[in-house]
Design an enzyme around this catalytic site. Structure first.
Site: not given
Length: 356
Positions: A106, A164
């Site tokens: 994502s 991330d």
């Protein structure tokens, strides 16, 4: 991403069999509900703006499936980054990263969408150069990409750490401690086998379990967490030493640290029988593995020393595949977000983009 000529915006996500399009005038009607910064600074999604987007896209309140989250993140980034410019575009996003495996798919998605939209709308320069395989943006531009991608991650995850999207933007290796993210300037690229156990897991449940153990056994758990921190510190030292004077001894130390860390992670409750099996299989071939991500299944990494015989790696991967796992050989420490020239793309990537 390419311009359209029919007053529409189209997002195509072939990995999850999703293709959605909207009229420009319909999208522009949503703009008054968004607090757009005149200086184009990133703004966090509010519950009200997300509700409007869900209603607009036809998603039920509380939808958490991959399609709805990916589409909502795109819509939010498109409206906030492009604003009144509202270009007619068609965007196709294809990925080799499996979704829901704890590999940051994502974040990679949010970073690529943000970088594309910011470039297309002229918020950052186009670094494209046909003479090089991959071109990168300047540090201030990468920082803007990262901050916008973080907003996309908020749409998808609610309250992400930012790790991330930072890794996907900057590449290389980052140190995360107490909410502070610090890039390590020079680190070696390490060959690994990345294995997906295909066991689904819930980060929220796993984190809650660790907190419960910490509250129940503070005098036991706190030293374990301190030891995990010490493992990370030692790993950073070894990686930095490897840049100037790499030797096989460095790899042996990393293998020991991997084993220690994996045992610690089992102690705090984020292990899983599938990960135990994975570590047993690779250990039988003289390799060392640990979980990556939140644990409880998901993925693991196996370090490959430069002197490991390719037949050993092939045999280990075959045995892991026989267990029902998925394996890839890849590297740690690669580039972050880049603009690739068409000539540098592999046939499989070009075929995937052309066929969609």
């Amino acid at each position: 991403m390419r311009p359209c000529s029919n007053d529409t915006v189209l997002i195509n996500l072939p990995n999850i069999n999703t293709k959605r399009s909207w009229g420009i005038s319909d999208l522009q009607s949503l703009l008054p509900a968004f607090q757009l910064d005149s200086a184009h600074e990133p703004t966090s999604p509010s519950p009200e703006s997300l509700h409007i987007l869900k209603t607009f896209a036809g998603f039920a309140e509380g939808s958490t499936d991959t399609e709805s989250l990916a589409v909502l993140a795109f819509l939010y980034l498109y409206l906030c980054i492009c604003g009144k410019d509202s270009p007619c575009i068609e965007m196709t996003v294809w990925s080799q990263l499996p979704t829901g495996a704890g590999l940051g798919s994502s974040a990679a998605y949010s970073v690529c969408v943000a970088a594309s939209l910011l470039t297309f709308c002229g918020r950052i320069a186009d670094p494209g150069n046909e003479s090089t395989e991959a071109s990168r943006w300047t540090k201030p531009e990468l920082d803007l990409i990262n901050r916008w991608a973080f907003q996309g991650e908020k749409v998808i995850h609610g309250n992400p750490s930012g790790v991330d999207n930072a890794v996907a933007t900057w590449g290389g290796v980052l140190r995360y401690q107490s909410g502070t993210i610090t890039p390590l300037d020079r680190v070696p690229k390490l060959q690994i086998v990345l294995t997906n156990t295909r066991v689904p897991r819930s980060t929220k449940i796993l984190v809650a379990g660790v907190k419960d153990k910490l509250l129940k056994f503070p005098s036991i758990m706190e030293p374990v967490l301190e030891s995990i921190d010490a493992v990370s510190q030692e790993c950073q030292r070894v990686l930095e030493d490897m840049v100037t004077d790499m030797s096989m001894d460095h790899y042996f130390v990393l293998e020991e640290l991997i084993d220690i860390n994996q045992h610690h992670l089992n102690v705090i409750g984020v292990g899983h029988p599938s990960l135990d099996k994975l570590c047993q299989v690779t250990a039988s071939h003289g390799l060392h593995s640990k979980l990556t991500g939140s644990g409880g299944g998901g993925c693991a990494i196996t370090l490959l020393r430069p002197d490991v015989d390719p037949t050993v790696v092939k045999a280990a991967k075959q045995e892991l595949t026989d267990c029902g796992f998925m394996c890839w050989e890849t590297i740690i420490g690669g580039l972050g977000v880049s603009a690739h020239s068409p000539s540098s793309l592999t046939d499989s990537v070009l075929e995937a983009l052309k066929s969609n």
